[in-house]
Design a protein around this motif. Structure first.
Motif, PDB file in Angstrom:
ATOM      1  N   TYR A  90      -8.816  67.456   7.840  1.00 10.18           N
ATOM      2  CA  TYR A  90      -6.953  66.648   8.116  1.00 10.18           C
ATOM      3  C   TYR A  90      -6.105  67.697   8.318  1.00 10.18           C
ATOM      4  CZ  TYR A  90      -8.137  61.700   6.741  1.00 10.18           C
ATOM      5  OH  TYR A  90      -9.321  60.891   6.500  1.00 10.18           O
ATOM      6  N   ASP A  91      -5.072  68.195   8.545  1.00 18.43           N
ATOM      7  CA  ASP A  91      -4.442  68.879   8.863  1.00 18.43           C
ATOM      8  C   ASP A  91      -3.121  68.611   8.132  1.00 18.43           C
ATOM      9  OD1 ASP A  91      -5.159  69.476  11.784  1.00 18.43           O
ATOM     10  OD2 ASP A  91      -4.222  68.298  12.222  1.00 18.43           O
ATOM     11  N   LEU A  92      -2.883  67.655   6.974  1.00 16.74           N
ATOM     12  CA  LEU A  92      -2.086  67.282   6.251  1.00 16.74           C
ATOM     13  C   LEU A  92      -2.166  66.129   5.088  1.00 16.74           C
ATOM     14  CD1 LEU A  92       0.988  68.651   4.590  1.00 16.74           C
ATOM     15  CD2 LEU A  92       1.876  66.738   6.359  1.00 16.74           C
ATOM     16  N   ILE A  93      -1.989  66.476   4.360  1.00 18.10           N
ATOM     17  CA  ILE A  93      -1.936  65.347   2.600  1.00 18.10           C
ATOM     18  C   ILE A  93      -1.148  65.363   2.309  1.00 18.10           C
ATOM     19  CG2 ILE A  93      -3.501  64.726   0.907  1.00 18.10           C
ATOM     20  CD1 ILE A  93      -5.877  66.616   1.721  1.00 18.10           C
ATOM     21  N   ILE A 151       0.004  73.554  -6.994  1.00 24.77           N
ATOM     22  CA  ILE A 151      -0.662  73.068  -6.013  1.00 24.77           C
ATOM     23  C   ILE A 151      -0.300  72.765  -4.956  1.00 24.77           C
ATOM     24  CG2 ILE A 151      -2.425  72.608  -8.043  1.00 24.77           C
ATOM     25  CD1 ILE A 151      -2.238  69.648  -7.694  1.00 24.77           C
ATOM     26  N   SER A 152       1.026  72.573  -4.660  1.00 28.26           N
ATOM     27  CA  SER A 152       1.881  71.133  -3.585  1.00 28.26           C
ATOM     28  C   SER A 152       1.710  72.320  -3.090  1.00 28.26           C
ATOM     29  CB  SER A 152       2.601  70.263  -3.974  1.00 28.26           C
ATOM     30  OG  SER A 152       2.670  69.790  -5.060  1.00 28.26           O
ATOM     31  N   ASP A 153       2.724  71.863  -1.490  1.00 30.23           N
ATOM     32  CA  ASP A 153       3.652  72.997  -0.509  1.00 30.23           C
ATOM     33  C   ASP A 153       4.934  72.348  -0.855  1.00 30.23           C
ATOM     34  OD1 ASP A 153       1.282  74.749   1.278  1.00 30.23           O
ATOM     35  OD2 ASP A 153       0.610  73.156   0.365  1.00 30.23           O
ATOM     36  N   ARG A 154       4.478  71.077  -0.709  1.00 27.92           N
ATOM     37  CA  ARG A 154       6.164  70.894  -0.744  1.00 27.92           C
ATOM     38  C   ARG A 154       5.675  69.290  -2.558  1.00 27.92           C
ATOM     39  NH1 ARG A 154       9.998  70.186   2.794  1.00 27.92           N
ATOM     40  NH2 ARG A 154       8.781  71.827   4.024  1.00 27.92           N
ATOM     41  N   ASN A 371       6.641  70.491   9.904  1.00 28.39           N
ATOM     42  CA  ASN A 371       6.928  71.865   9.203  1.00 28.39           C
ATOM     43  C   ASN A 371       5.269  72.739   9.007  1.00 28.39           C
ATOM     44  OD1 ASN A 371       9.477  72.278   9.207  1.00 28.39           O
ATOM     45  ND2 ASN A 371       9.099  71.613   7.333  1.00 28.39           N
ATOM     46  N   TYR A 372       4.215  71.716   9.311  1.00 23.84           N
ATOM     47  CA  TYR A 372       2.381  72.153   9.145  1.00 23.84           C
ATOM     48  C   TYR A 372       1.717  71.467   9.820  1.00 23.84           C
ATOM     49  CZ  TYR A 372       4.595  71.717   4.027  1.00 23.84           C
ATOM     50  OH  TYR A 372       6.077  72.373   2.713  1.00 23.84           O
TER      51      TYR A 372
END
Length: 378
Positions: A90-93, A151-154, A371-372
């Motif tokens: 996936y591109d983003l979770i 662990i999170s980007d946001r 943004n991701y």
């Protein structure tokens, strides 16, 4: 852009997550977006054996606690199920539960992770008498906020109140973003009606944290004052038998209807008059927004996300926790004055449509997700 919404409970489970996430897919259905949901089926128990890896704490320090041990085993199970079932990238979770987020990051360390924290498990466990404040379980669960930050980007949560609650447990509290739960107002169809006897309704899991013991005491006070009403309690949980016995001992069992679990209470909520829930804690309180969209007058406690949704005397009434008399007085105001009740309900509905619409939440999420977005290869 390929998105994964990582849940813990199945999407039909009652609660804040299920009020929004299952309805996102339709709004993201286009050539630009591809969205799927993933969760741990209830039948998956004690399958995982891989020890989880934490970056900011040593979980074995708390491992002798049966509650922590159960949490760790559930983490192992989610890891096992994720590795078994998800093959494509996936591109983003976007995760909506700590276990889901930590598992996803362990399996897909290179995929950006957005983590939304919807509620406080440790506060609920304390209020429900399962753990003690400051005990090992409390320390373990509050330690997870820093792990999720790591662990999170946001890191996202659902109310300013809960952002403040999380702040002492993370390093960069200012970076936490607030996105309220959004509600598809097509699910809510207010029905013009006139009930000869005011109909009170509450929808929640029947646990001490929801304060239904306070509600029953308030209703007993209403009856003592000679007010007619019917109280509808929708939901189930470990406190049900105790609450039914309490209603009998207070002499209000004939005025109280216990429904048990109902999958879609919003389908008949519009036929009631007043929504009341004296929670002892609430990160957001999705059910208040749902009741507002059903055009009910709102009565709640001055805590957490409830106080962000209700402006006392404008679109509902707020009372202190643990105060049956104050709750009875507030209910009396909306029982005896139908015009005031209607004005509160109408204002609450307008605010919910404006601030808690699914469209608004979707727009905020799309802006965040972009943004991701992977960069196209030249």
């Amino acid at each position: 852009m390929k998105l994964l919404q990582a849940l813990f409970f199945p999407p039909e489970q009652p609660g804040g997550v299920s009020s929004m996430i299952p309805y996102l897919q339709e709004r993201f259905h286009s050539s630009r977006w591809e969205m799927e949901m993933f969760w741990l089926p209830k039948r998956i128990r004690n399958k995982g054996h891989e020890d989880p890896v934490f970056h900011t704490l040593d979980w074995k320090e708390f491992g002798e606690s049966p509650i922590v041990a159960k949490y760790i085993q559930t983490y192992r199970d989610y890891l096992w199920w994720t590795r078994l079932r998800i093959q494509k990238p996936y591109d983003l979770i976007h995760s909506h539960h700590p276990i889901a987020g930590m598992s996803m990051k362990a399996v897909f360390p290179e995929v950006p992770l957005i983590q939304t924290v919807h509620s406080s498990y440790e506060r609920e466990l304390i209020l429900n008498g399962k753990i003690r404040e400051g005990g090992p379980e409390h320390r373990f669960l509050t330690s997870l906020y820093r792990e999720l930050e790591y662990i999170s980007d946001r890191l996202v949560t659902v109310s300013e109140s809960f952002k403040s609650y999380m702040s002492p447990y993370v390093d960069q509290a200012d970076s936490i973003e607030v996105i309220h739960n959004g509600f598809d107002d097509r699910r809510f169809k207010p029905v013009p009606h006139e009930n000869a006897v005011p109909q009170l309704v509450t929808v929640c899991r029947l646990v001490p944290a929801k304060g239904l013991d306070i509600l029953l005491q308030a209703c007993a006070e209403l009856k003592r004052k000679g007010h007619d009403y019917v109280l509808h309690i929708i939901g189930d949980g470990p406190a049900r038998q105790e609450l039914e016995e309490m209603a009998k001992s207070l002499g209000i069992y004939q005025e109280t209807i216990f429904y048990g679990y109902t999958l879609h209470p919003e389908e008949f909520m519009p036929f009631f008059d007043i929504f009341v829930l004296p929670s002892r804690a609430e990160a957001f309180g999705s059910v208040f927004a749902e009741a507002a969209l059903s055009c009910l007058a709102l009565v709640g406690t001055n805590v957490g996300g409830i106080a962000e949704q209700i402006e006392d005397g404008v679109n509902g009434l707020l009372v202190p926790t643990e105060d049956p008399k104050a709750l009875a007085d507030a209910l009396e105001k909306v029982i005896v004055d139908p015009l005031y009740r209607y004005e509160l309900a109408r204002t609450a509905s307008d605010k919910a449509k404006n601030q808690y619409s699914l469209s608004r939440s979707v727009n905020q999420l799309k802006k965040m997700y972009l943004n991701y977005q992977p960069k196209k290869e030249s």
